[in-house]
Enzyme design. Sequence first.
Site, PDB file in Angstrom:
ATOM      1  N   GLY A 176       0.817  -1.210   0.000  1.00 51.20           N
ATOM      2  CA  GLY A 176       0.000   0.000   0.000  1.00 51.20           C
ATOM      3  C   GLY A 176       0.849   1.257   0.000  1.00 51.20           C
ATOM      4  O   GLY A 176       0.561   2.230  -0.710  1.00 51.20           O
ATOM      5  N   ASP A 177       1.914   1.263   0.807  1.00 54.92           N
ATOM      6  CA  ASP A 177       2.834   2.392   0.838  1.00 54.92           C
ATOM      7  C   ASP A 177       3.498   2.597  -0.517  1.00 54.92           C
ATOM      8  O   ASP A 177       3.614   3.721  -1.014  1.00 54.92           O
ATOM      9  CB  ASP A 177       3.915   2.167   1.899  1.00 54.92           C
ATOM     10  CG  ASP A 177       3.435   2.488   3.300  1.00 54.92           C
ATOM     11  OD1 ASP A 177       2.508   3.310   3.448  1.00 54.92           O
ATOM     12  OD2 ASP A 177       4.001   1.923   4.252  1.00 54.92           O
ATOM     13  N   SER A 178       3.969   1.505  -1.098  1.00 53.86           N
ATOM     14  CA  SER A 178       4.672   1.608  -2.378  1.00 53.86           C
ATOM     15  C   SER A 178       3.742   2.092  -3.488  1.00 53.86           C
ATOM     16  O   SER A 178       4.133   2.904  -4.328  1.00 53.86           O
ATOM     17  CB  SER A 178       5.281   0.256  -2.759  1.00 53.86           C
ATOM     18  OG  SER A 178       6.218  -0.155  -1.781  1.00 53.86           O
TER      19      SER A 178
END
Length: 405
Positions: A176-178
């Site tokens: 999700g962060d990436s």
Amino acid sequence: MSSGNSEKNHGPLKDLTVIEMGSLIAGPFCGQILGDFGATVIKIEDPKAGDPMRQWGRSLPQGLSPWWPVIGRNKLSVTLDLRTPEGQDIARRLIGGADVLVENFRPGAMEKWGLGYEALSKLNPGLVMARVSGFGQTGPYAQRAGYALIGEAMGGLRHITGEPDRPPARAGISIGDSLAGLHAALGTMMALHSRHNTGRGQVVDAAIYESVLSVMENLITEYGLTGYVRERSGAILPGIAPSNAYPTLSGDRVVIGANQETLWRRLTVAMGRPELAQDPRFSGHAARGANQIELDEIISAWTGTLTVEQLLAAMDEHGIAAGRVYRAPDMLDDPQFVAREAIVERPHPVFGSVKMQNAFPKLSETPGAVRWPGPTLGEHTDAVLAERAGVSEDQLKDLRARGIV
């Protein structure tokens, strides 16, 4: 401001200056992408501890995180306490000469410090401000804490990941962060293109849950049209067959994708069972999907008689997409990875050298590059503040004595 690597910067973004604030993965991954393609990325870190990614990791060789050399690569580290008026003033000076500001604090933090876009755009009308957060800058959830696992869950990814008889699983990385970092970088380039035409910057508002939602294919549309709620399906996609990780005599599994009609026919030939292509159970995409379990059992019975090498050779001979399920050691030994320099090795002051993934995608004329790994905390503070913020040597000594840099 030595880069620690003699490789010349030919990247397409080499004329851009990026100020990166925030920490962990989502915002810094955006900065990593921009830095990979040549932008001068000045990372502002807390003087006391720096980005927590400097300490994160399952293993800490020689007391250092193996995560930091990657997420911090191609960046200049400047320490600055943004919670102080002096730190905020220096930040404004740096931002005044920048093209892009990347931040991933909780919405409202930058405004509290006098560093919101309304104030900064008066100082630098062409500034593009990429803001990465869990839920975006607006809406009833904007002020909530939002990490990758929350965005993955609310964006729909967690519910469909894993085995159907078990609780939702995670991907094994902070995807999700990436994804949010990728969307922030993409949005930044769109905003810079718009600035080229208008002369004005703008805000790029990248939310983690929306970044996950954007890659969920037809999940929403399918439900809206048919009422079908997609569930966990393990290693397969329901109705897409054959497409699975199949066993081999060697014990390792090989992923085979032969769900298109021509590929399915080739697979039946490779198996020595061309009659399966005419079998009503498997003739046509819908029929194979309806009989997916039975089909996978037939294919598994065949692949289980072959070693990995034999199976891959058969797939290659018949033009069928297939590949081993790789771990890190497999990637380092693979000739395709080597030929395309998918993994590079760079000097490191403590480790001697570090291996990591290269800059992607590849550009034919102005490629990206890993010029140096993540720097030591505050390594470039004096040079950057003197050159870009007009801070004198005496002022630096005073600021350092007071813990502001």
